[in-house]
Design a protein around this motif. Structure first.
Motif: not given
Length: 391
Positions: A281-285, A289-292
Motif C-alpha cells: 500500500a505504501v509502495t503505491l503511494l 509520486a513519480f508523476w511529479r
C-alpha cells in the motif's frame, strides 16, 4: 582431502552465513541492481536507442528466468556447491567476452546466455536459503547486500562509461562474481534434511496458494523494475541533471537497505500478511509520486521511499514462496517468477514509452503493484493461520 575442506565453515543459521548466501544469490543477478546504469550506459556507450538498451537488459533477465526454472528441476540432482562454482566461472567468462562485443543482436544473445547461467545460480542459492531456519531474514540480508552494493554501482559506473566504454559495466559484474567465488568455500553443506537428520522426501505442495504467491512476486517485480530500469531517463525527462540524479539514486539504494534490515530484525514475528499488504500500500503511494518528478524533492522522496518498501516487501514475498516447501523447489520457483517480472517490467516500459511517455509507464506500474497486493493477500493470510509466527 581437498584444500577447501580444511577451511573453516560459518554456522548454518548465523549472520555470516546470511551474508555469504546473500552474495551468492546476488552474483547471478547483480546487473539488476545496476540496471539503470546498465541501460543508460549501453545507450550512451554504444549510441543505441533506449528501447534497444532495454531489450538487451530484458534479454539478460529473461535468460535468468529460464535458468531459475531449470534450477527447480536440478537442485535435487546436482550438489549445490558444484553447480554454484560452475555457474560463477561461467558468469565471469561471459562478462569478459561481453566487453568485446558491440553488435546489439550479438550482445543481446550473449547477455541472454549470461542470464541463463546467472538464473541457475540464483535458483540454487534460493533453494539453499530455503533450508535455513529463517529464510525471510536471509532474504532480508540479501536485499541489504543488493541495495548497498547496487547504490555504489549506480553512483560510480555511469560517469565511467564515457571514459572506458561499456566494458567497464561488464568488468564490474565479473569482479563481483570473482569475489563471490572466493567466499563459496566458507559456506556449510546445507543438506536436505528433517529435524531428525534423515533425508526428507518431497512433501505435497499447496498449488493454488503457491500460484497466487508466484503471481504476486511477478507483478511486484515487474511494476517496480519497469520504472527502476528507466529511472535515469525519467529524471532527465523531468529536467533534472545527471549530477543530481546519480547521487539521488545512490542514496536511495543505500537508504533502501533500511527496509531489508527491518526484515532481518522482524523475521516472521508479525506474520506475513500485515507486512506484505501494508508495505505494498505504501509502495503505491511512492510510485504514484513519480508523476511529479519535475519537483526535485518529490523525485528524491519517491526514489528513497520506493527503495525502502521494495527492500522490505520482496523478502517477505520470497519467504512466502519458500514456506511452501523446505526442499527449496518453491523458493526456486519464486526466484523464477521474480526474474520473469524483473525482465518483463523494462520490456513493457520500453514499449509504453513509445506510445504514452513516462506518465503512462507510471500508471502501468501502479496497476501492477495493486494487482500484486491483491494476489498476495490470500496465501499470506492462509499461511499465517496455518503456522505460528517466528521470533
Amino acid at each position: 582431502m581437498r584444500l577447501t575442506d580444511k577451511l573453516p565453515r560459518v554456522a548454518p543459521d548465523g549472520l555470516p552465513a546470511a551474508v555469504l548466501l546473500s552474495f551468492l544469490a546476488t552474483a547471478g543477478l547483480f546487473y539488476v541492481n545496476i540496471m539503470a546504469a546498465l541501460v543508460t550506459g549501453l545507450s550512451d556507450g554504444l549510441g543505441i536507442k533506449p528501447a534497444s538498451a532495454g531489450l538487451i537488459a530484458s534479454a539478460n533477465v529473461y535468460g535468468a528466468a529460464v535458468g531459475a526454472l531449470a534450477a527447480v528441476f536440478l537442485i535435487r540432482r546436482i550438489p549445490w556447491r558444484v553447480a554454484a562454482t560452475a555457474a560463477l566461472l561461467g558468469l565471469i567468462a561471459i562478462d569478459l567476452v561481453s566487453t568485446r562485443v558491440v553488435s546489439v543482436p550479438w550482445l543481446t544473445a550473449l547477455r541472454a546466455c549470461h542470464g541463463i547461467v546467472g538464473g541457475l545460480l540464483v535458483g540454487v542459492a534460493f533453494a539453499v536459503i530455503a533450508r535455513t531456519r529463517s529464510p525471510d531474514r536471509v532474504f532480508g540480508m540479501l536485499l541489504v547486500v543488493q541495495f548497498g552494493i547496487g547504490g555504489i554501482g549506480l553512483w560510480a559506473l555511469p560517469p565511467l562509461v564515457p571514459h572506458y566504454g561499456t566494458a567497464i559495466l561488464f568488468l564490474a559484474l565479473a569482479a563481483f562474481s570473482l569475489a563471490t567465488l572466493a567466499m563459496l568455500p566458507f559456506l556449510p553443506a546445507y543438506p536436505v534434511a528433517t529435524e531428525s537428520g534423515v533425508t526428507a522426501a518431497p512433501a505435497p505442495i499447496a498449488r493454488r496458494p503457491l500460484a497466487a504467491t508466484l503471481a504476486a512476486i511477478f507483478l511486484f517485480q515487474a511494476g517496480n523494475m519497469g520504472l527502476a530500469a528507466f529511472i535515469i531517463g525519467l529524471g532527465r525527462n523531468a529536467g533534472l541533471s545527471q549530477d543530481f540524479i546519480g547521487p539521488t539514486l545512490a542514496a536511495a539504494n543505500w537508504l533502501g537497505a533500511l527496509g531489508s534490515i527491518l526484515v532481518v530484525a522482524m523475521g516472521a514475528r508479525f506474520g506475513r500478511a500485515k507486512p506484505i499488504l501494508g508495505s505494498i500500500a505504501v509502495t503505491l503511494l511512492f510510485t504514484a509520486a513519480f508523476w511529479r518528478s519535475d519537483l526535485a524533492v518529490v523525485y528524491v522522496a519517491a526514489n528513497i521511499g520506493s527503495a525502502i518498501v521494495w527492500a522490505f516487501t520482496i523478502p517477505y514475498l520470497l519467504g512466502l514462496a519458500a514456506a511452501f516447501d523446505k526442499v527449496g523447489r518453491t523458493a526456486a520457483l519464486g526466484g523464477f517468477c521474480s526474474k520473469l517480472g524483473l525482465a518483463s517490467g523494462p520490456l513493457l516500459t520500453g514499449l509504453l514509452l513509445d506510445r504514452g511517455g513516462y506518465p503512462l509507464t507510471i500508471g502501468a506500474a501502479v496497476l501492477l503493484l495493486l494487482l500484486s497486493g491483491l494476489a498476495a493477500a490470500w496465501p499470506a493470510r492462509l499461511l499465517d493461520r496455518a503456522a505460528p509466527s517466528q521470533d
